[in-house]
Scaffold this motif. Structure first.
Motif, PDB file in Angstrom:
ATOM      1  N   ASP A  60     -36.760  58.462  -5.335  1.00 22.07           N
ATOM      2  CA  ASP A  60     -38.147  58.884  -5.124  1.00 22.07           C
ATOM      3  C   ASP A  60     -38.741  59.287  -6.464  1.00 22.07           C
ATOM      4  OD1 ASP A  60     -40.477  59.551  -3.920  1.00 22.07           O
ATOM      5  OD2 ASP A  60     -39.772  61.474  -3.136  1.00 22.07           O
ATOM      6  N   SER A 316     -49.336  69.121   1.108  1.00 22.84           N
ATOM      7  CA  SER A 316     -48.041  69.139   1.801  1.00 22.84           C
ATOM      8  C   SER A 316     -46.923  68.723   0.860  1.00 22.84           C
ATOM      9  CB  SER A 316     -48.091  68.233   3.029  1.00 22.84           C
ATOM     10  OG  SER A 316     -48.358  66.891   2.657  1.00 22.84           O
ATOM     11  N   ARG A 317     -47.202  67.759  -0.022  1.00 25.37           N
ATOM     12  CA  ARG A 317     -46.187  67.365  -1.003  1.00 25.37           C
ATOM     13  C   ARG A 317     -45.958  68.483  -2.022  1.00 25.37           C
ATOM     14  NH1 ARG A 317     -42.775  62.786  -1.805  1.00 25.37           N
ATOM     15  NH2 ARG A 317     -41.433  63.537  -3.452  1.00 25.37           N
ATOM     16  N   GLU A 320     -43.693  71.024  -0.428  1.00 23.24           N
ATOM     17  CA  GLU A 320     -42.299  70.582  -0.444  1.00 23.24           C
ATOM     18  C   GLU A 320     -41.681  70.780  -1.828  1.00 23.24           C
ATOM     19  OE1 GLU A 320     -42.393  66.559   0.782  1.00 23.24           O
ATOM     20  OE2 GLU A 320     -43.040  66.993   2.834  1.00 23.24           O
ATOM     21  N   GLU A 321     -42.425  70.417  -2.871  1.00 22.35           N
ATOM     22  CA  GLU A 321     -41.895  70.552  -4.228  1.00 22.35           C
ATOM     23  C   GLU A 321     -41.732  72.014  -4.604  1.00 22.35           C
ATOM     24  OE1 GLU A 321     -40.707  68.233  -5.908  1.00 22.35           O
ATOM     25  OE2 GLU A 321     -41.445  66.487  -4.794  1.00 22.35           O
ATOM     26  N   ARG A 334     -45.282  67.383  -9.877  1.00 20.43           N
ATOM     27  CA  ARG A 334     -44.542  66.430  -9.049  1.00 20.43           C
ATOM     28  C   ARG A 334     -45.360  66.014  -7.823  1.00 20.43           C
ATOM     29  NH1 ARG A 334     -39.332  65.556  -9.890  1.00 20.43           N
ATOM     30  NH2 ARG A 334     -38.992  65.113  -7.669  1.00 20.43           N
ATOM     31  N   GLY A 335     -46.143  66.945  -7.272  1.00 16.01           N
ATOM     32  CA  GLY A 335     -46.964  66.590  -6.122  1.00 16.01           C
ATOM     33  C   GLY A 335     -48.006  65.542  -6.458  1.00 16.01           C
ATOM     34  N   HIS A 338     -46.420  62.100  -7.192  1.00 10.77           N
ATOM     35  CA  HIS A 338     -46.005  61.324  -6.019  1.00 10.77           C
ATOM     36  C   HIS A 338     -47.179  60.835  -5.182  1.00 10.77           C
ATOM     37  CE1 HIS A 338     -41.622  61.613  -6.138  1.00 10.77           C
ATOM     38  NE2 HIS A 338     -41.744  62.875  -6.528  1.00 10.77           N
ATOM     39  N   THR A 339     -48.284  61.569  -5.173  1.00  6.29           N
ATOM     40  CA  THR A 339     -49.380  61.239  -4.257  1.00  6.29           C
ATOM     41  C   THR A 339     -50.619  60.674  -4.937  1.00  6.29           C
ATOM     42  OG1 THR A 339     -50.286  63.488  -4.395  1.00  6.29           O
ATOM     43  CG2 THR A 339     -48.634  63.070  -2.689  1.00  6.29           C
TER      44      THR A 339
END
Length: 432
Positions: A60, A316-317, A320-321, A334-335, A338-339
């Motif tokens: 990921d 939401s990401r 999580e991070e 990181r959020g 990724h998004t």
């Protein structure tokens, strides 16, 4: 669910065509969720690896481009937040002069027989107002007196009430009042007010209708309780997001930013279409003088829902991070890494869809093409990461009592002075 809630703004209105649009828009996320929870897992478990060919990723891995962007935003978070708020403030300010109504006749077309007929009316001195007469319903006995009174109203070219044909039926008489000014202009709206006063004055009176009067009543019915409706939608959305993010500050920030996004889109409508700054260069259409009554409501319902969709996806990401690293800035980087690519790609697809539809002659479709790009760039990729970075550990604040009411476990959180400090058992809140 948050997307569906935003469409309640259309469903609860007493306007059939807006309710139908709300029901149709509500079915889309519901059906999508059903498919994602049933059919999509089966497809991924069976033919998923073949569908991923040839762009297979190992692990990921976040996007380098968007990770670099997020790292720069967190390092210059005050500058990024200030620049974004300056842009949004400049766009929201014109909303104070927003006028609801039909576009002026000049804005409906720039060529063709209808355009030539309009030019003839204007150059002859008759005026474009006769294209949208004001209808007054009376009785045959009072029609003559009322017609004479209405013909004397300032701004009225004339008034007629023929005694033959369909103008009189079942004990009623129809009077056509022909204004000089277009009903979309300030002068035309003032004429409508004077006609209503004249029609309701004295023992001989009539009921005012027609397109211009109907539009004024539409605005009153739809936007009279609009602030209350927005407040209820925001409250329900806040509860859902607080449960999803396990935070009180993140959902509040998401709602405020979504309202700012809608306000900025309304500001663009006012600047470009109502006031004509750039509309002639882009579409060869002069200033409309007003915005079609249902457009701001439609923009609110769909843009609020789409903005919340993007916001939930990004935050939401980040949640999580943060749970994985304990660092707010690392969660931001990181959020977004990724998004960022997915959110901007989705926004570009939707924006290009509206741009394609905007190639038609209808002004309303062109108005719907605004707001998506602004929300996905200035707000989601600039202001959101900057504010999350600035607020630090306060993003994840959820006291025990609200957590119990929401039915979630309160996160381990304890402020230690600076907003970006974390509990000692977590990683330091530094920029990687």
């Amino acid at each position: 669910t948050t997307v569906g809630i935003s469409l309640l703004a259309l469903i609860v209105l007493p306007i059939p065509f807006l309710r139908s649009a709300g029901y149709g828009g509500l079915l889309i996320p519901l059906v999508t969720v059903l498919v994602v929870c049933t059919l999509l897992p089966v497809l991924l478990a069976t033919v998923g690896p073949q569908l991923d060919w040839p762009h297979r990723r190992h692990g990921d891995q976040p996007s380098r481009l968007w990770s670099t962007w997020a790292r720069g935003v967190t390092r210059r978070r005050w500058l990024a937040a200030g620049a974004a708020l300056l842009i949004l403030g400049a766009l929201v300010f014109p909303v104070s002069s927003l006028v609801l109504g039909d576009p002026s006749a000049d804005a409906l077309a720039s060529s063709g027989p209808a355009y030539q007929a309009l030019r003839t009316l204007e150059t002859s001195g008759i005026g474009a107002g006769v294209l949208s007469p004001i209808d007054v319903l009376s009785t045959p006995r009072d029609a003559a007196v009322l017609t004479g009174r209405l013909a004397q109203v300032t701004g009225v070219r004339g008034a007629v009430a023929p005694a033959a044909g369909t103008w009189r039926r079942n004990g009623t008489a129809l009077i056509a009042v022909l204004p000089t000014a277009d009903s979309a202009t300030a002068e035309g709206r003032a004429t409508l007010d004077r006609v209503r006063q004249a029609a309701h004055a004295g023992p001989v009176h009539g009921r005012v209708g027609g397109h211009a009067a109907g539009n004024a009543d539409f605005v009153s019915a739809v936007y009279g309780n609009f602030p209350l409706m927005v407040g209820l939608i925001a409250l329900v959305t806040f509860v859902l997001l607080a449960r999803a993010f396990r935070s009180l500050l993140l959902p509040l920030k998401a709602i405020v930013l979504n309202v700012l996004s809608v306000g900025a889109a309304w500001g663009v409508l006012t600047l470009v279409w109502q006031e004509g700054h750039g509309s002639a260069q882009l579409w060869n259409i002069p200033a409309t003088g007003s915005i079609t009554s249902w457009i701001p409501l439609m923009v609110f319902a769909f843009l609020f829902g789409l903005s919340m969709d993007y916001e939930v996806f990004i935050l939401s990401r980040m949640r999580e991070e943060y749970d994985a690293t304990g660092s707010t800035n690392a969660a931001v980087i990181r959020g977004i890494g990724h998004t960022g690519r997915l959110v901007t790609s989705a926004a570009m697809i939707l924006m290009l869809t509206f741009v394609a539809m905007a190639s038609g002659p209808q002004t309303e479709i062109k108005l719907l093409a605004t707001g998506i790009f602004l929300d996905a760039t200035v707000i989601r990729m600039l202001l959101v990461p900057a504010l999350v970075s600035l607020l630090g550990s306060w993003n994840w604040w959820l006291p025990a009592l609200p957590a119990k009411l929401l039915g979630v476990r309160p996160p381990a959180w304890k402020p230690l002075g600076r907003v970006d400090q974390l509990t000692p058992r977590r990683l330091p809140d530094v920029i990687p």
